[in-house]
Each structure stands twice: as structure tokens, then as C-alpha cells.
Design a protein around this motif. Sequence first.
Motif: not given
Length: 249
Positions: A53, A59, A99, A182
Motif C-alpha cells: 500500500k 498509492f 490497496n 478506503e
Amino acid sequence: MRNIKYLARDNLAEIIINRPEKKNSLTSEMYGNLKECFDRASDDSKIRLVILKGQGEVFTAGNDINDFVSIPEGVDCRETNVIKFIQTVSNFQKPIIANVNGLAIGIGVTILMHCDFVYSTKDTKFLLPFVNLGLCPEAASSILIPLNSNMLIAKEKLLLGEPFDPAEALNMGIVSKIYDTEKEMLETTSETAKKICNLPSSSISFTKKLINQTFKEMIKNRILMEGQKLFELLHSDEAKAAFSKFLKN
């Protein structure tokens, strides 16, 4: 490792790109640190999976351009930290959950196709800007995008280098699922991690190996082919002009 975090807890490791002030853009040193973290997770028998992540709202914005253009001409791509990192993730035997939020640019997109679960928030922007910078695809994306979607979609995204949204990324086989927030993405990540940790590790690793085996050699060779050409193009007049224009903006 100031710009890369490694957090191990229970049976999982979180590898976090930690340079939010630069939109988590990646330098050669950071690629080396990322490889070290994946190697560490691979060697630790307690670790069952890795979560990749970015710190904060992004990102990764891909390569740090100033660092990238400093790579010397004539370099063997196999000796670069970025190619070593890509190879490590591509060959990683334990499951990887990515993620993705905010921005996923360049390697922020291509590395996802070497992960096993890719969860994205609905507002993420994806971009494969290689042609815009006078470069070529990387991380075997010239195989994996048409393999995961189709040739026409691959050509549209790689030849035009235009931004696309999570729905398109899902259609391209880059993203597994999209979440409104998120928080929802992290909850699903936690649920998936628990499921994996409760399953036999040998079955998980061998099943992943079987799935990846069909195109393993093709992907391995394409990573090197793309990498060598990319570093050649990096020093072309077109690339130099494109980078100069980018750095001025």
C-alpha cells in the motif's frame, strides 16, 4: 528505510510506500528497499501474506522523474533496482494484496498485475504514461494487459497513454474489486487476510504457483525485454525532450 515501511504482525506483513510529500514516487533506493522487504517477508516462515500500500492519499505516482533520468546510459536492466523489484514481486510465492487509492501511475499500475488481490477505491486515477515520456511498457504489461483483457484495450491504454478510472481497470483485469471508501477497502483486506491465514499455507502457495506457471517464462523474458528497451529509450532525444517538458510543468 525512511521511505519504505515494513510492519509485521501476526501472520502478515505490510509493505508501505512512505513518501507522501512526493505522492509516493519511487527512487532507485526505494525500489531496492521494496525488494529487501519482499525478501524479508519471503524468508519469514510466520508471514503468510503481504499487503502492499501507499502512505496517505496516494498509492504511488510512479517513478521519481529526477531520479529516473539520472540512470546512466548503457546500463544492464538486470542490474537495476527497479527490475530486481519487479522480478521479486513476479516470483513471490505468498499471496499479495494491493490497496490502491488516489493515484496509480506507471509502475503503480503495472506492478498490480503481479499481485493476487487488488482492491481500489472508486476515486483512484490510473495512468500508463510510457509513450507520453518516449518510453515503452514495463513489468511485462505488454503481455499482461492483453492477456487479462484484450488486444484492443491494451493498445488503447498503452498507445494513447491516457488516464482511466477504476471501472476500466476492473474491466482490464488490473483491479479485483472497487470500494466507495478506503474504510471499506481496508475492511475487505482484513477479511481476505484472515481467510488466507486460516487456509493451509502449502496449498495456497502451490495453487498460486500453478496459476502463474503457464505464462511464467514468457513473463520473465518480457520483463527483461521491456526493461532493456526502456532504459535504451530513456536516453533518446524524444525521451529527453519529453522529460524536460514534464519537469518544467
